[in-house]
Write a protein that holds these residues in place. Structure first.
Motif: not given
Length: 198
Positions: A8-9, A45, A48
């Motif tokens: 995410r980061n 995405q 994720l």
């Protein structure tokens, strides 16, 4: 988990990749970071989303984030028995992802064995194997004997296999056992493969 935070980061990714001092990892992530298209964002995405689904299952989260009690290299070297029950009913799609990770871990450990030394034979038993293995199974079947690793692959019928897996099994599985209740199309297929001995 740390894995989700990593994906995410972007700043954390860059920091960890730089700290790893691994040229291959740096090259891989540099290529990924350079991808700016909409499909690249969708890929990230999608990854994720799959990781979050995996992480939602407490059992899978415990397996992926807890301390490891063994390595697959130890399992093969010391001839351990490792039972990995992966119930599709209990784990759903998480079972497939976890099974794939387990399969790849065991296969990579087999490839790390030195083929020029006398390794004790090790057998991997996979029930409903098509759920867990990747399309490169044919390569593994062709090379495994050189690493003193054997595979026992069980499934119900040939219709369950993708064309790639079907070809890999027919080309590389040396011993085949057909049990009662075998589909007539499969009996014909194996009879043709056994000619002129059938």
């Amino acid at each position: 988990g740390h894995l989700l935070a990593f994906f995410r980061n972007l700043a954390l990714q860059r920091q960890m990749v730089e700290r790893a001092h691994d040229p291959e990892a740096e090259a891989f992530f540099a290529e990924q970071w350079a991808r700016k298209s909409g499909s690249a964002r969708e890929d990230r995405q999608g990854l994720l989303n799959r990781l979050e689904l995996l992480w939602a299952n407490p059992l899978v989260r415990r397996v992926l984030s807890g301390p490891s009690d063994f390595t697959w290299d130890e399992v093969l070297k010391d001839l351990w028995v490792a039972l990995c029950p992966l119930s599709l009913a209990e784990l759903g799609d998480s079972a497939r992802a976890l099974g794939s990770l387990i399969w790849h871990g065991a296969a990579q450990a087999a490839y790390r064995r030195r083929p020029d030394t006398a390794n004790p034979p090790f057998f991997i038993y996979l029930d409903e194997f098509y759920e867990w293995v990747s399309p490169d199974l044919g390569d593994f079947l062709a090379l495994a004997r050189g690493y003193s690793v054997g595979l026992i692959l069980a499934h119900q019928d040939m219709g369950q296999l993708t064309p790639e897996l079907r070809h890999a099994v027919l080309a590389n599985a040396r011993h085949r056992v057909l049990l009662g209740g075998t589909a007539p199309a499969d009996v014909d297929l194996f009879r043709q493969g056994a000619d002129p001995y059938a």
